[in-house]
Motif scaffolding. Sequence first.
Motif, mmCIF file in Angstrom:
data_model
loop_
_atom_site.group_PDB
_atom_site.id
_atom_site.type_symbol
_atom_site.label_atom_id
_atom_site.label_comp_id
_atom_site.label_asym_id
_atom_site.label_seq_id
_atom_site.Cartn_x
_atom_site.Cartn_y
_atom_site.Cartn_z
ATOM 1 N N GLY A 84 -8.496 1.183 -7.398
ATOM 2 C CA GLY A 84 -9.575 2.150 -7.265
ATOM 3 C C GLY A 84 -9.586 2.936 -5.972
ATOM 4 N N VAL A 85 -8.767 2.553 -4.985
ATOM 5 C CA VAL A 85 -8.831 3.249 -3.702
ATOM 6 C C VAL A 85 -8.366 4.698 -3.821
ATOM 7 C CG1 VAL A 85 -6.566 2.524 -2.826
ATOM 8 C CG2 VAL A 85 -8.395 3.052 -1.225
ATOM 9 N N PHE A 86 -7.377 4.972 -4.649
ATOM 10 C CA PHE A 86 -6.906 6.346 -4.813
ATOM 11 C C PHE A 86 -7.969 7.209 -5.476
ATOM 12 C CE2 PHE A 86 -4.382 9.685 -6.942
ATOM 13 C CZ PHE A 86 -3.930 10.311 -5.798
ATOM 14 N N TYR B 268 -4.189 13.766 -12.573
ATOM 15 C CA TYR B 268 -3.450 13.344 -11.383
ATOM 16 C C TYR B 268 -3.625 11.850 -11.132
ATOM 17 C CZ TYR B 268 -1.529 13.846 -6.650
ATOM 18 O OH TYR B 268 -0.771 13.744 -5.508
ATOM 19 N N ILE B 269 -4.842 11.365 -11.277
ATOM 20 C CA ILE B 269 -5.117 9.935 -11.062
ATOM 21 C C ILE B 269 -4.395 9.101 -12.117
ATOM 22 C CG2 ILE B 269 -6.923 8.177 -11.184
ATOM 23 C CD1 ILE B 269 -8.748 10.217 -9.746
ATOM 24 N N ARG B 270 -4.431 9.535 -13.373
ATOM 25 C CA ARG B 270 -3.710 8.798 -14.419
ATOM 26 C C ARG B 270 -2.227 8.697 -14.075
ATOM 27 N NH1 ARG B 270 -7.004 11.739 -17.793
ATOM 28 N NH2 ARG B 270 -5.377 13.253 -18.220
ATOM 29 N N ARG B 271 -1.708 9.760 -13.529
ATOM 30 C CA ARG B 271 -0.276 9.808 -13.204
ATOM 31 C C ARG B 271 0.091 8.932 -12.015
ATOM 32 N NH1 ARG B 271 3.151 15.082 -13.897
ATOM 33 N NH2 ARG B 271 5.155 14.261 -13.249
ATOM 34 N N HIS B 272 -0.808 8.824 -11.031
ATOM 35 C CA HIS B 272 -0.472 8.126 -9.782
ATOM 36 C C HIS B 272 -1.319 6.906 -9.507
ATOM 37 C CE1 HIS B 272 2.425 11.066 -8.552
ATOM 38 N NE2 HIS B 272 1.579 12.028 -8.896
ATOM 39 N N GLY B 273 -2.264 6.611 -10.332
ATOM 40 C CA GLY B 273 -3.144 5.450 -10.106
ATOM 41 C C GLY B 273 -2.388 4.151 -10.015
ATOM 42 N N GLY B 274 -1.322 3.995 -10.776
ATOM 43 C CA GLY B 274 -0.538 2.764 -10.763
ATOM 44 C C GLY B 274 0.195 2.528 -9.460
ATOM 45 N N VAL B 275 0.523 3.606 -8.724
ATOM 46 C CA VAL B 275 1.215 3.469 -7.451
ATOM 47 C C VAL B 275 0.341 2.744 -6.459
ATOM 48 C CG1 VAL B 275 2.178 4.752 -5.493
ATOM 49 C CG2 VAL B 275 2.621 5.523 -7.820
ATOM 50 N N VAL B 276 -0.953 3.061 -6.456
ATOM 51 C CA VAL B 276 -1.879 2.465 -5.504
ATOM 52 C C VAL B 276 -2.415 1.135 -6.018
ATOM 53 C CG1 VAL B 276 -4.012 2.850 -4.242
ATOM 54 C CG2 VAL B 276 -2.443 4.724 -4.606
ATOM 55 N N ALA B 277 -2.472 0.957 -7.327
ATOM 56 C CA ALA B 277 -3.040 -0.263 -7.878
ATOM 57 C C ALA B 277 -2.151 -1.463 -7.590
ATOM 58 C CB ALA B 277 -3.242 -0.119 -9.382
ATOM 59 N N THR C 97 -5.166 19.647 -0.062
ATOM 60 C CA THR C 97 -4.022 19.217 -0.856
ATOM 61 C C THR C 97 -3.784 17.741 -0.582
ATOM 62 O OG1 THR C 97 -3.024 21.403 -0.647
ATOM 63 C CG2 THR C 97 -1.576 19.611 -1.345
ATOM 64 N N VAL C 98 -3.693 16.947 -1.633
ATOM 65 C CA VAL C 98 -3.392 15.520 -1.528
ATOM 66 C C VAL C 98 -1.995 15.323 -2.104
ATOM 67 C CG1 VAL C 98 -4.073 13.189 -2.221
ATOM 68 C CG2 VAL C 98 -5.833 14.914 -1.750
ATOM 69 N N THR C 99 -1.114 14.688 -1.311
ATOM 70 C CA THR C 99 0.272 14.479 -1.735
ATOM 71 C C THR C 99 0.560 12.989 -1.829
ATOM 72 O OG1 THR C 99 0.932 16.522 -0.643
ATOM 73 C CG2 THR C 99 2.696 14.988 -1.233
ATOM 74 N N ILE C 100 1.048 12.588 -2.978
ATOM 75 C CA ILE C 100 1.455 11.208 -3.215
ATOM 76 C C ILE C 100 2.764 11.227 -3.990
ATOM 77 C CG2 ILE C 100 0.024 11.034 -5.280
ATOM 78 C CD1 ILE C 100 -0.355 8.078 -4.694
ATOM 79 N N GLY D 257 0.828 -1.185 0.000
ATOM 80 C CA GLY D 257 0.000 0.000 0.000
ATOM 81 C C GLY D 257 0.862 1.234 0.000
ATOM 82 N N VAL D 258 0.240 2.365 0.209
ATOM 83 C CA VAL D 258 0.955 3.630 0.196
ATOM 84 C C VAL D 258 0.469 4.504 1.336
ATOM 85 C CG1 VAL D 258 1.416 3.639 -2.288
ATOM 86 C CG2 VAL D 258 -0.683 4.636 -1.415
ATOM 87 N N THR D 259 1.283 5.499 1.665
ATOM 88 C CA THR D 259 0.910 6.501 2.646
ATOM 89 C C THR D 259 0.653 7.798 1.894
ATOM 90 O OG1 THR D 259 2.290 5.446 4.307
ATOM 91 C CG2 THR D 259 1.623 7.719 4.735
#
Length: 138
Positions: free
Chosen positions: A80-82, A128-137, A103-106, A10-12
Amino acid sequence: MGIAQNDHRGVTVRVSMAATGIDDERLDRQTRMLRAELAAMDGVESAALARDSAGTTPGTKVADPVTIGAIVLALSASGGVFTTLIETVRDWLGRHPGTHRVTVTIDGESIELEAASGDQQRALVDAYIRRHGGVVAG
């Protein structure tokens, strides 16, 4: 503080709220309300106020202006959680109009959500989701 991967489980994520025209006590109450909504989401493993996770005694007066309005979330790697997190923040902002900015920081990169039009917010959020969605997936 930004985003850190936890062994690919997961991620913080750091979520920070700012508002003009309100005192620190009211900002702290608003932050607690948002934290409660985010903690109830599927895929959120933990949600703590940054000041509590930094060692401040819960229930004491807010003293550190950097941590007022800050929430630290641990998200599962489920798909999908992000996206759900961002949509929950957008929904919360829609129900609390006015001076709030969240502000959401990832992964060291932040997105600010505030009083933009729905179309403007959607375009920013989608990029933003396209850019970081893979980190959470995962």
